[in-house]
Scaffold this motif. Structure first.
Motif, PDB file in Angstrom:
ATOM      1  N   CYS A  42      59.042  59.946  17.887  1.00 35.48           N
ATOM      2  CA  CYS A  42      59.905  60.941  17.234  1.00 35.48           C
ATOM      3  C   CYS A  42      59.647  60.973  15.729  1.00 35.48           C
ATOM      4  N   ARG A  43      59.229  59.836  15.184  1.00 37.13           N
ATOM      5  CA  ARG A  43      58.863  59.825  13.769  1.00 37.13           C
ATOM      6  C   ARG A  43      57.389  60.162  13.593  1.00 37.13           C
ATOM      7  N   LEU A  44      56.770  60.639  14.687  1.00 34.85           N
ATOM      8  CA  LEU A  44      55.351  61.001  14.699  1.00 34.85           C
ATOM      9  C   LEU A  44      54.463  59.822  14.318  1.00 34.85           C
ATOM     10  N   ASP A  45      54.889  58.637  14.752  1.00 36.96           N
ATOM     11  CA  ASP A  45      54.098  57.442  14.483  1.00 36.96           C
ATOM     12  C   ASP A  45      53.372  57.052  15.769  1.00 36.96           C
TER      13      ASP A  45
ATOM     14  N   PRO B  49      61.248  44.792  29.199  1.00 38.06           N
ATOM     15  CA  PRO B  49      61.117  45.632  30.397  1.00 38.06           C
ATOM     16  C   PRO B  49      60.583  47.015  30.024  1.00 38.06           C
ATOM     17  N   LEU B  50      59.876  47.656  30.959  1.00 39.97           N
ATOM     18  CA  LEU B  50      59.218  48.937  30.673  1.00 39.97           C
ATOM     19  C   LEU B  50      60.143  49.999  30.078  1.00 39.97           C
ATOM     20  N   PRO B  51      61.361  50.192  30.651  1.00 39.01           N
ATOM     21  CA  PRO B  51      62.226  51.228  30.054  1.00 39.01           C
ATOM     22  C   PRO B  51      62.481  50.982  28.573  1.00 39.01           C
ATOM     23  N   VAL B  52      62.681  49.701  28.204  1.00 37.97           N
ATOM     24  CA  VAL B  52      62.929  49.380  26.794  1.00 37.97           C
ATOM     25  C   VAL B  52      61.694  49.713  25.962  1.00 37.97           C
ATOM     26  N   GLN B  53      60.518  49.338  26.499  1.00 36.73           N
ATOM     27  CA  GLN B  53      59.267  49.665  25.795  1.00 36.73           C
ATOM     28  C   GLN B  53      59.127  51.168  25.600  1.00 36.73           C
ATOM     29  N   TYR B  54      59.503  51.908  26.655  1.00 37.41           N
ATOM     30  CA  TYR B  54      59.397  53.365  26.587  1.00 37.41           C
ATOM     31  C   TYR B  54      60.290  53.925  25.490  1.00 37.41           C
ATOM     32  N   ILE B  55      61.543  53.435  25.466  1.00 40.89           N
ATOM     33  CA  ILE B  55      62.482  53.927  24.453  1.00 40.89           C
ATOM     34  C   ILE B  55      61.955  53.610  23.055  1.00 40.89           C
ATOM     35  N   ASN B  56      61.453  52.372  22.884  1.00 45.82           N
ATOM     36  CA  ASN B  56      60.931  51.990  21.568  1.00 45.82           C
ATOM     37  C   ASN B  56      59.745  52.858  21.161  1.00 45.82           C
ATOM     38  N   TRP B  57      58.892  53.102  22.140  1.00 46.20           N
ATOM     39  CA  TRP B  57      57.721  53.952  21.880  1.00 46.20           C
ATOM     40  C   TRP B  57      58.174  55.358  21.492  1.00 46.20           C
ATOM     41  N   LEU B  58      59.212  55.837  22.232  1.00 40.36           N
ATOM     42  CA  LEU B  58      59.716  57.189  21.988  1.00 40.36           C
ATOM     43  C   LEU B  58      60.292  57.311  20.583  1.00 40.36           C
TER      44      LEU B  58
END
Lengths: 289, 311
Positions: free
Chosen positions: B78-81, B65-74
């Motif tokens: 945060c590690r500047l990846d 789901p999009l929220p999960v994708q967003y969190i993973n992306w975030l």
């Protein structure tokens, strides 16, 4: 009151000049097609990069389009978008500012925190993201400006309303049992009008400069739109051979911005009592945001 | 305690901005040219088939789901990846940081120049208040604050590059060519600082301690420089800081005009070819830099002027 403002305004020569130029530009914008000597979009490669001549007073660009006509059409593009942006931020900012200033309390707090958020955004980052998602266009850019710039308006109106709210005539109206709506419309709004006009005029100048610079870097109007920023970007590669292509659009931007600015500052000087000269500009830092 | 509260308040204020901007940046990954899975496969040199697409979708978490994708992306952000640039295949962070020094040089020089111009102009305007020098400076700063900087830049480039031929038209970010872009950028800031500084100096000039200094035999100018300037410059420091924060984000138009290889020019050239991972990285990194600079400023300012309190 009104007469003295008019008299004071017309004594200020730069302000009057600003007014005349601004009115002239609005007229040019409205009647752009009639005023322009050629079709601003008519491509004629055989006539490309001409120097100024009788037929094309400012020459032609790399596509053989008449530069003067494109400048005139560009007046419509930038002036009208700037007026639309300013009108919409007025429609959002003024009511919110009045409500925040008059009602106070939690409502005030919510509106002002929203304004804080809007003012914290770096404008170029937001523009880049929005343009990346929705594609580059003047409309998307206009949306970004509205999103960011209602806030200083609301803040300025709020501080005015808070001051006016404590004046004796408003307190008298409250004591007489007038409704909130009546007090706002009859007593508060008329007293904020002058600051709103000044601020809106200065804002138009700022919006024009911003639209031009975003269009220049490719985030605003897109070619072949007749837009001063686009024209400057087109002219960049001809800086050595046809520098005039860079002079005209820039001059137009400078003239419009200066006209609206001196008009705004003239209005400000005329409308604020001498004891607090420059009150609005000082309070809001409206010079160039 | 109060200071701590103020800093906390600022951080709370920044959260919605961070949320909205990161969400917008995340959204960018979904509009990238073609399907993300497709692009990823092709960049690895694998022919996209039904199975390989399904596998890579699962691997990239595109079925979440999009929220999960967003969190993973975030988490990665945060590690500047931010992945690799579509154009160069090098990590986005590497591309951006390698251009950052050029932007920083420009930001520092422009800020310095602005202050160097503003201080003497403001002193002059105050000393000769309401007479010729003041009026001239007033008009100049009014024009300087409102002229679009990129046009001034183009005209300067034409004048010095094409006419006088003392500056290269394609400069490249070499330090000996920094003056023109830095000067162009500094104009509007110098104009604003001059105005603010003059306003403050005029106020301070009326105060008793300046009068006392003059009574002790200091000249009017001397009293201004020795006692007025220190206090008048305080509000300007905040302005300088805020503007520095903006400059550090890269000046797209000026960097482009002077072919200054900074992050602003890089971001906009990637925009044109839809190199979206770079845009994402740029947005997040600049946002972080901007937030950090502003937080540092708040803290520094609180120590310089302890009168600031929570509203």
């Amino acid at each position: 009151m009104f007469k003295s403002i008019v008299r004071k305004f017309f004594r200020n020569k730069t302000a009057v000049l600003g007014l005349i130029v601004a009115l002239l530009l609005v007229l040019i914008g409205i009647f752009a097609e009639q005023v322009a000597p050629h079709d601003a979009y008519a491509v004629d490669i055989s006539q490309k990069l001409l120097n100024p001549c009788a037929e094309y007073p400012m020459g032609t660009d790399q596509m053989g389009r008449c530069i003067l006509s494109r400048l005139i059409l560009g007046t419509r593009t930038s002036l009208f978008s700037a007026i639309i942006v300013t009108a919409i931020i007025l429609l959002i900012g003024v009511p919110l500012g009045v409500i925040a200033g008059y009602v106070g309390g939690v409502t005030d707090n919510i509106i002002m925190r929203m304004a804080d958020v809007a003012s914290t955004f770096p404008s170029s980052l937001l523009a880049l993201a929005i343009v990346g998602i929705f594609g580059p266009s003047l409309r998307n850019l206009v949306f970004v400006f509205i999103f960011l710039w209602w806030a200083p308006f609301a803040r300025m109106v709020r501080s005015q309303v808070m001051k006016i709210k404590e004046t004796e005539y408003v307190l008298a109206a409250v004591a007489a049992g007038d409704s909130r709506f009546k007090i706002i419309v009859r007593h508060i709004l008329p007293n904020t009008i002058s600051s709103i006009i000044v601020y809106a005029t200065l804002r138009i100048a700022a919006v024009i400069a911003h639209i031009a610079s975003f269009s220049f870097i490719g985030l605003g109007s897109q070619p072949p739109t007749a837009d001063w920023g686009v024209m400057l970007n087109d002219g960049r590669q001809f800086i050595t051979s046809h520098p005039l292509m860079l002079v005209w659009p820039g001059l137009m931007i400078a003239i419009v911005v200066l006209a609206f600015n001196s008009l705004g500052e003239g209005l400000n000087d005329a409308m604020t009592p001498t004891s607090e000269e420059g009150a609005v500009v000082k309070e809001t830092g409206a010079v160039n945001v | 305690m109060k200071r701590l509260k103020l800093i906390l308040l600022r951080i709370v204020q920044i959260i919605p901005v961070l949320l909205i901007v990161t969400m917008l940046a995340f959204w960018l990954s979904n509009v990238s040219a073609g399907d993300v899975a497709n692009v990823t496969l092709q960049s690895k040199g694998i022919q996209p088939t039904e199975e390989s697409l399904a596998a890579i979708r699962e691997e990239l978490g595109l079925n979440d789901p999009l929220p999960v994708q967003y969190i993973n992306w975030l988490k990665k952000a945060c590690r500047l990846d931010f992945g690799v640039s579509f154009q160069t295949n090098r990590p986005v962070t590497e591309e951006i940081f390698s251009r950052f020094p050029a932007t920083l040089e420009l930001a520092i020089s422009a800020s310095l120049l602005a202050v160097i111009f503003a201080i003497p102009l403001a002193l002059l305007a105050t000393r000769y208040r309401d007479s010729a020098p003041d009026h001239v400076i007033r008009v100049m700063s009014s024009i300087g604050a409102t002229m679009p900087d990129f046009w001034i830049g183009l005209m300067l480039l034409y004048f010095f590059g094409v006419q006088l031929k003392i500056a290269p038209i394609v400069a490249g970010s070499k330090i000996q060519n920094i003056f023109l872009p830095a000067f162009t950028l500094s104009i509007q800031y110098a104009a604003t600082y001059t105005r603010v500084l003059r306003g403050n100096l005029v106020e301070i000039n009326r105060l008793d301690y300046i009068k006392a200094a003059r009574a002790r035999g200091l000249s009017e100018g001397g009293a201004l420089v020795k006692h007025g300037l220190k206090n008048a410059i305080l509000p300007v420091i905040t302005l300088i800081g805020v503007n520095f924060g903006k400059l550090v984000g890269g000046q797209v138009a000026i960097e482009t005009i002077f072919s200054w290889n900074g992050i602003g020019q890089f971001a906009i050239s990637c925009m044109k070819v839809k190199d979206l991972p770079v845009i994402q990285g740029y947005i997040i990194i600049v946002l972080l830099a901007y937030v950090i600079v502003n937080l540092i400023l708040d803290v520094v300012y609180m120590y310089i002027d302890p009168r600031i309190e929570v509203e």
